[in-house]
Motif scaffolding. Structure first.
Motif, PDB file in Angstrom:
ATOM      1  N   LEU A 154     -58.975  38.314  24.704  1.00  0.00           N
ATOM      2  CA  LEU A 154     -57.672  37.991  24.136  1.00  0.00           C
ATOM      3  C   LEU A 154     -57.634  38.686  22.785  1.00  0.00           C
ATOM      4  CD1 LEU A 154     -55.058  36.097  24.397  1.00  0.00           C
ATOM      5  CD2 LEU A 154     -56.245  34.691  22.714  1.00  0.00           C
ATOM      6  N   GLN A 155     -56.673  39.590  22.596  1.00  0.00           N
ATOM      7  CA  GLN A 155     -56.665  40.389  21.377  1.00  0.00           C
ATOM      8  C   GLN A 155     -55.310  40.366  20.700  1.00  0.00           C
ATOM      9  OE1 GLN A 155     -58.001  44.447  21.756  1.00  0.00           O
ATOM     10  NE2 GLN A 155     -58.043  44.739  19.554  1.00  0.00           N
ATOM     11  N   TYR A 156     -55.364  40.240  19.371  1.00  0.00           N
ATOM     12  CA  TYR A 156     -54.203  40.401  18.493  1.00  0.00           C
ATOM     13  C   TYR A 156     -54.308  41.786  17.878  1.00  0.00           C
ATOM     14  CZ  TYR A 156     -53.324  35.366  18.533  1.00  0.00           C
ATOM     15  OH  TYR A 156     -53.028  34.082  18.908  1.00  0.00           O
ATOM     16  N   ILE A 157     -53.235  42.559  17.963  1.00  0.00           N
ATOM     17  CA  ILE A 157     -53.186  43.901  17.371  1.00  0.00           C
ATOM     18  C   ILE A 157     -51.979  43.931  16.441  1.00  0.00           C
ATOM     19  CG2 ILE A 157     -52.990  46.365  17.811  1.00  0.00           C
ATOM     20  CD1 ILE A 157     -53.922  45.757  20.720  1.00  0.00           C
ATOM     21  N   ILE A 185     -49.313  50.495  17.820  1.00  0.00           N
ATOM     22  CA  ILE A 185     -49.852  49.413  18.645  1.00  0.00           C
ATOM     23  C   ILE A 185     -49.475  49.587  20.116  1.00  0.00           C
ATOM     24  CG2 ILE A 185     -50.027  47.786  16.728  1.00  0.00           C
ATOM     25  CD1 ILE A 185     -47.618  46.289  17.933  1.00  0.00           C
ATOM     26  N   ASN A 186     -48.307  50.159  20.377  1.00  0.00           N
ATOM     27  CA  ASN A 186     -47.939  50.430  21.776  1.00  0.00           C
ATOM     28  C   ASN A 186     -48.863  51.479  22.386  1.00  0.00           C
ATOM     29  OD1 ASN A 186     -45.853  48.570  21.922  1.00  0.00           O
ATOM     30  ND2 ASN A 186     -44.287  50.061  21.363  1.00  0.00           N
ATOM     31  N   SER A 187     -49.188  52.497  21.617  1.00  0.00           N
ATOM     32  CA  SER A 187     -50.102  53.533  22.090  1.00  0.00           C
ATOM     33  C   SER A 187     -51.492  52.944  22.363  1.00  0.00           C
ATOM     34  CB  SER A 187     -50.181  54.655  21.063  1.00  0.00           C
ATOM     35  OG  SER A 187     -51.106  55.628  21.469  1.00  0.00           O
ATOM     36  N   LEU A 188     -51.969  52.107  21.454  1.00  0.00           N
ATOM     37  CA  LEU A 188     -53.273  51.466  21.645  1.00  0.00           C
ATOM     38  C   LEU A 188     -53.253  50.568  22.875  1.00  0.00           C
ATOM     39  CD1 LEU A 188     -56.153  50.770  20.845  1.00  0.00           C
ATOM     40  CD2 LEU A 188     -55.217  49.144  19.175  1.00  0.00           C
ATOM     41  N   TYR A 189     -52.180  49.820  23.041  1.00  0.00           N
ATOM     42  CA  TYR A 189     -52.068  48.936  24.214  1.00  0.00           C
ATOM     43  C   TYR A 189     -52.106  49.760  25.512  1.00  0.00           C
ATOM     44  CZ  TYR A 189     -50.218  45.545  27.544  1.00  0.00           C
ATOM     45  OH  TYR A 189     -50.038  44.731  28.635  1.00  0.00           O
ATOM     46  N   ASN A 190     -51.429  50.889  25.545  1.00  0.00           N
ATOM     47  CA  ASN A 190     -51.472  51.755  26.734  1.00  0.00           C
ATOM     48  C   ASN A 190     -52.879  52.256  27.007  1.00  0.00           C
ATOM     49  OD1 ASN A 190     -48.753  51.498  27.337  1.00  0.00           O
ATOM     50  ND2 ASN A 190     -48.170  53.238  26.079  1.00  0.00           N
ATOM     51  N   THR A 191     -53.615  52.576  25.959  1.00  0.00           N
ATOM     52  CA  THR A 191     -55.012  52.998  26.115  1.00  0.00           C
ATOM     53  C   THR A 191     -55.848  51.870  26.708  1.00  0.00           C
ATOM     54  OG1 THR A 191     -54.816  54.550  24.265  1.00  0.00           O
ATOM     55  CG2 THR A 191     -57.047  53.837  24.868  1.00  0.00           C
ATOM     56  N   ILE A 192     -55.648  50.656  26.203  1.00  0.00           N
ATOM     57  CA  ILE A 192     -56.384  49.490  26.705  1.00  0.00           C
ATOM     58  C   ILE A 192     -56.059  49.254  28.177  1.00  0.00           C
ATOM     59  CG2 ILE A 192     -56.534  46.969  26.521  1.00  0.00           C
ATOM     60  CD1 ILE A 192     -56.175  47.443  23.408  1.00  0.00           C
ATOM     61  N   CYS A 193     -54.789  49.396  28.541  1.00  0.00           N
ATOM     62  CA  CYS A 193     -54.385  49.185  29.941  1.00  0.00           C
ATOM     63  C   CYS A 193     -55.092  50.143  30.889  1.00  0.00           C
ATOM     64  CB  CYS A 193     -52.864  49.350  30.089  1.00  0.00           C
ATOM     65  SG  CYS A 193     -51.928  47.970  29.401  1.00  0.00           S
ATOM     66  N   ASN A 194     -55.478  51.315  30.390  1.00  0.00           N
ATOM     67  CA  ASN A 194     -56.146  52.321  31.223  1.00  0.00           C
ATOM     68  C   ASN A 194     -57.666  52.332  31.043  1.00  0.00           C
ATOM     69  OD1 ASN A 194     -53.840  53.571  32.539  1.00  0.00           O
ATOM     70  ND2 ASN A 194     -53.231  54.151  30.470  1.00  0.00           N
ATOM     71  N   ASP A 195     -58.191  51.413  30.253  1.00  0.00           N
ATOM     72  CA  ASP A 195     -59.620  51.328  29.976  1.00  0.00           C
ATOM     73  C   ASP A 195     -60.299  50.559  31.121  1.00  0.00           C
ATOM     74  OD1 ASP A 195     -62.188  50.526  29.036  1.00  0.00           O
ATOM     75  OD2 ASP A 195     -61.489  50.622  26.967  1.00  0.00           O
ATOM     76  N   PRO A 196     -61.301  51.134  31.777  1.00  0.00           N
ATOM     77  CA  PRO A 196     -61.944  50.462  32.916  1.00  0.00           C
ATOM     78  C   PRO A 196     -62.702  49.190  32.534  1.00  0.00           C
ATOM     79  CG  PRO A 196     -63.105  52.480  32.362  1.00  0.00           C
ATOM     80  CD  PRO A 196     -61.866  52.464  31.531  1.00  0.00           C
ATOM     81  N   ARG A 197     -62.902  48.929  31.242  1.00  0.00           N
ATOM     82  CA  ARG A 197     -63.559  47.689  30.824  1.00  0.00           C
ATOM     83  C   ARG A 197     -62.603  46.496  30.887  1.00  0.00           C
ATOM     84  NH1 ARG A 197     -65.821  50.492  25.418  1.00  0.00           N
ATOM     85  NH2 ARG A 197     -63.610  51.010  25.420  1.00  0.00           N
ATOM     86  N   HIS A 198     -61.317  46.779  31.121  1.00  0.00           N
ATOM     87  CA  HIS A 198     -60.285  45.740  31.206  1.00  0.00           C
ATOM     88  C   HIS A 198     -59.660  45.747  32.600  1.00  0.00           C
ATOM     89  CE1 HIS A 198     -59.994  45.144  26.784  1.00  0.00           C
ATOM     90  NE2 HIS A 198     -60.318  46.426  26.754  1.00  0.00           N
ATOM     91  N   LEU A 210     -47.373  38.787  24.081  1.00  0.00           N
ATOM     92  CA  LEU A 210     -46.425  38.694  22.975  1.00  0.00           C
ATOM     93  C   LEU A 210     -46.346  40.037  22.263  1.00  0.00           C
ATOM     94  CD1 LEU A 210     -44.801  36.710  21.007  1.00  0.00           C
ATOM     95  CD2 LEU A 210     -46.936  36.599  19.712  1.00  0.00           C
ATOM     96  N   ARG A 211     -45.134  40.419  21.925  1.00  0.00           N
ATOM     97  CA  ARG A 211     -44.922  41.561  21.025  1.00  0.00           C
ATOM     98  C   ARG A 211     -43.756  41.148  20.139  1.00  0.00           C
ATOM     99  NH1 ARG A 211     -45.283  46.839  23.649  1.00  0.00           N
ATOM    100  NH2 ARG A 211     -44.010  45.793  25.183  1.00  0.00           N
ATOM    101  N   LYS A 212     -43.993  41.095  18.830  1.00  0.00           N
ATOM    102  CA  LYS A 212     -42.929  40.663  17.928  1.00  0.00           C
ATOM    103  C   LYS A 212     -43.078  41.335  16.571  1.00  0.00           C
ATOM    104  CE  LYS A 212     -45.150  36.659  15.825  1.00  0.00           C
ATOM    105  NZ  LYS A 212     -44.985  35.294  15.386  1.00  0.00           N
ATOM    106  N   GLU A 213     -41.955  41.446  15.888  1.00  0.00           N
ATOM    107  CA  GLU A 213     -41.970  41.957  14.523  1.00  0.00           C
ATOM    108  C   GLU A 213     -42.488  40.855  13.611  1.00  0.00           C
ATOM    109  OE1 GLU A 213     -39.180  44.700  11.662  1.00  0.00           O
ATOM    110  OE2 GLU A 213     -38.243  43.577  13.287  1.00  0.00           O
ATOM    111  N   VAL A 220     -50.050  40.849  21.383  1.00  0.00           N
ATOM    112  CA  VAL A 220     -51.148  40.033  21.897  1.00  0.00           C
ATOM    113  C   VAL A 220     -51.234  40.269  23.402  1.00  0.00           C
ATOM    114  CG1 VAL A 220     -52.140  37.726  22.091  1.00  0.00           C
ATOM    115  CG2 VAL A 220     -50.656  38.278  20.141  1.00  0.00           C
ATOM    116  N   TYR A 221     -52.440  40.529  23.872  1.00  0.00           N
ATOM    117  CA  TYR A 221     -52.641  40.691  25.313  1.00  0.00           C
ATOM    118  C   TYR A 221     -53.860  39.899  25.746  1.00  0.00           C
ATOM    119  CZ  TYR A 221     -56.667  43.715  24.638  1.00  0.00           C
ATOM    120  OH  TYR A 221     -57.917  44.192  24.301  1.00  0.00           O
ATOM    121  N   ILE A 222     -53.940  39.676  27.038  1.00  0.00           N
ATOM    122  CA  ILE A 222     -55.133  39.090  27.645  1.00  0.00           C
ATOM    123  C   ILE A 222     -55.543  40.006  28.792  1.00  0.00           C
ATOM    124  CG2 ILE A 222     -53.888  37.614  29.296  1.00  0.00           C
ATOM    125  CD1 ILE A 222     -56.087  35.451  28.644  1.00  0.00           C
ATOM    126  N   SER A 223     -56.837  40.124  29.010  1.00  0.00           N
ATOM    127  CA  SER A 223     -57.334  40.896  30.152  1.00  0.00           C
ATOM    128  C   SER A 223     -58.611  40.247  30.657  1.00  0.00           C
ATOM    129  CB  SER A 223     -57.603  42.357  29.759  1.00  0.00           C
ATOM    130  OG  SER A 223     -58.694  42.446  28.862  1.00  0.00           O
TER     131      SER A 223
END
Length: 140
Positions: free
Chosen positions: A56-59, A66-79, A86-89, A14-17
């Motif tokens: 606010l997104q749940y992945i 999901i880690n790869s997707l999160y890294n992509t989101i972190c580099n996305d200029p829309r965020h 949160l990151r949990k099993e 889960v992340y927020i941006s």
């Protein structure tokens, strides 16, 4: 649609941006179209809640995906100011029916508690799972 059968190495992130200010809601349609295709290929499910200021997104999916997707989101200029909450099993998916469910949190009287909580999460240094559970309920 992803089945709810037990999956090995299943995680929820889960992340927020903060949304890029110049983006209108059309950008949400663009994100949804792109994500639906990509997420199905990667066996990722989830939901995106947004208002005029925040995402606010749940992945959900395999940890590396999901880690790869999160890294992509972190580099996305829309965020802007992307923060991992949160990151949990997990044993099973909460959003198994959506490759990406999307919901706009409108500024209505019934949403005031959620809007206040979203604003608080946008400023907070930490967050509890119980706070995030309110958003899960809003998305389901």
């Amino acid at each position: 649609m992803i089945t709810k059968n037990a999956e090995a190495n299943l995680y929820q992130l889960v992340y927020i941006s903060e949304r890029y200010r110049a983006d209108g809601d059309q950008v949400i349609n663009d994100i949804k179209l792109q994500a639906e295709s990509n997420n199905q290929k990667l066996n990722i499910t989830g939901a995106l809640l947004f208002n005029d200021r925040y995402f606010l997104q749940y992945i959900e999916g395999e940890l590396n995906a999901i880690n790869s997707l999160y890294n992509t989101i972190c580099n996305d200029p829309r965020h802007n100011n992307v923060r991992l909450l949160l990151r949990k099993e997990i044993a099973e998916r909460d959003f198994s029916r959506w490759s990406l469910g999307v919901k706009k949190l409108l500024d209505t009287e019934e949403n005031q508690d959620l809007l206040s909580l979203l604003s608080m999460l946008g400023q907070a240094k930490s967050v509890s799972e119980s706070q995030l559970d309110w958003f899960k309920l809003a998305l389901k």
